[in-house]
Design a protein around this motif. Sequence first.
Motif, PDB file in Angstrom:
ATOM      1  N   LYS A 134       0.839  -1.189   0.000  1.00  0.00           N
ATOM      2  CA  LYS A 134       0.000   0.000   0.000  1.00  0.00           C
ATOM      3  C   LYS A 134       0.880   1.248   0.000  1.00  0.00           C
ATOM      4  O   LYS A 134       1.897   1.301   0.685  1.00  0.00           O
ATOM      5  CB  LYS A 134      -0.895  -0.029   1.236  1.00  0.00           C
ATOM      6  N   ALA A 135       0.486   2.277  -0.799  1.00  0.00           N
ATOM      7  CA  ALA A 135       1.313   3.471  -0.927  1.00  0.00           C
ATOM      8  C   ALA A 135       0.595   4.756  -0.532  1.00  0.00           C
ATOM      9  O   ALA A 135       1.226   5.802  -0.408  1.00  0.00           O
ATOM     10  CB  ALA A 135       1.822   3.601  -2.358  1.00  0.00           C
ATOM     11  N   SER A 136      -0.738   4.720  -0.322  1.00  0.00           N
ATOM     12  CA  SER A 136      -1.454   5.913   0.134  1.00  0.00           C
ATOM     13  C   SER A 136      -2.655   5.479   0.965  1.00  0.00           C
ATOM     14  O   SER A 136      -3.144   4.358   0.848  1.00  0.00           O
ATOM     15  CB  SER A 136      -1.887   6.795  -1.037  1.00  0.00           C
ATOM     16  N   TRP A 137      -3.131   6.406   1.794  1.00  0.00           N
ATOM     17  CA  TRP A 137      -4.203   6.122   2.746  1.00  0.00           C
ATOM     18  C   TRP A 137      -5.275   7.204   2.702  1.00  0.00           C
ATOM     19  O   TRP A 137      -5.466   7.950   3.674  1.00  0.00           O
ATOM     20  CB  TRP A 137      -3.621   6.005   4.167  1.00  0.00           C
ATOM     21  N   PRO A 138      -6.036   7.302   1.626  1.00  0.00           N
ATOM     22  CA  PRO A 138      -7.081   8.338   1.553  1.00  0.00           C
ATOM     23  C   PRO A 138      -8.181   8.129   2.593  1.00  0.00           C
ATOM     24  O   PRO A 138      -8.847   9.085   2.988  1.00  0.00           O
ATOM     25  CB  PRO A 138      -7.619   8.208   0.133  1.00  0.00           C
ATOM     26  N   ILE A 164      -1.647   3.225   9.456  1.00  0.00           N
ATOM     27  CA  ILE A 164      -0.564   3.147   8.473  1.00  0.00           C
ATOM     28  C   ILE A 164       0.495   2.150   8.941  1.00  0.00           C
ATOM     29  O   ILE A 164       0.982   1.334   8.164  1.00  0.00           O
ATOM     30  CB  ILE A 164       0.042   4.538   8.213  1.00  0.00           C
ATOM     31  N   VAL A 223       6.422   7.867   5.384  1.00  0.00           N
ATOM     32  CA  VAL A 223       5.070   8.388   5.161  1.00  0.00           C
ATOM     33  C   VAL A 223       4.918   9.581   6.091  1.00  0.00           C
ATOM     34  O   VAL A 223       5.193   9.483   7.289  1.00  0.00           O
ATOM     35  CB  VAL A 223       3.980   7.334   5.477  1.00  0.00           C
ATOM     36  N   THR A 225      -3.974  13.445   2.231  1.00  0.00           N
ATOM     37  CA  THR A 225      -3.804  11.995   2.104  1.00  0.00           C
ATOM     38  C   THR A 225      -2.351  11.606   2.363  1.00  0.00           C
ATOM     39  O   THR A 225      -1.454  12.040   1.631  1.00  0.00           O
ATOM     40  CB  THR A 225      -4.213  11.526   0.690  1.00  0.00           C
ATOM     41  N   PRO A 226      -2.123  10.804   3.400  1.00  0.00           N
ATOM     42  CA  PRO A 226      -0.754  10.330   3.628  1.00  0.00           C
ATOM     43  C   PRO A 226      -0.342   9.380   2.505  1.00  0.00           C
ATOM     44  O   PRO A 226      -1.142   8.575   2.027  1.00  0.00           O
ATOM     45  CB  PRO A 226      -0.862   9.565   4.959  1.00  0.00           C
ATOM     46  N   ARG A 227       0.914   9.513   2.079  1.00  0.00           N
ATOM     47  CA  ARG A 227       1.433   8.634   1.018  1.00  0.00           C
ATOM     48  C   ARG A 227       2.918   8.395   1.224  1.00  0.00           C
ATOM     49  O   ARG A 227       3.596   9.215   1.841  1.00  0.00           O
ATOM     50  CB  ARG A 227       1.135   9.193  -0.358  1.00  0.00           C
TER      51      ARG A 227
END
Length: 68
Positions: free
Chosen positions: A3-7, A21, A48, A64-66
């Motif tokens: 996983k690369a982002s957490w919208p 995360i 991140v 959005t964290p990425r």
Amino acid sequence: MSKASWPEVLGWPATAAATQINADRPDVAIEVLPAGTTVAPGFNSERVRVYFDAGDSRGPVTATPRVG
């Protein structure tokens, strides 16, 4: 694929977002920062950044964290 982002964590308290995360990607370092913080430019595949609203007592995530 990792996983690369957490919208889905937008609006969450920053600590809860960091916990989620970390559960998804224990291999990355998580930086929790107030929105608007100046950071050094550059991509880091092992980081991140979680930006939160420091003016709100709940500290909700504002972007959005990425990975990067």
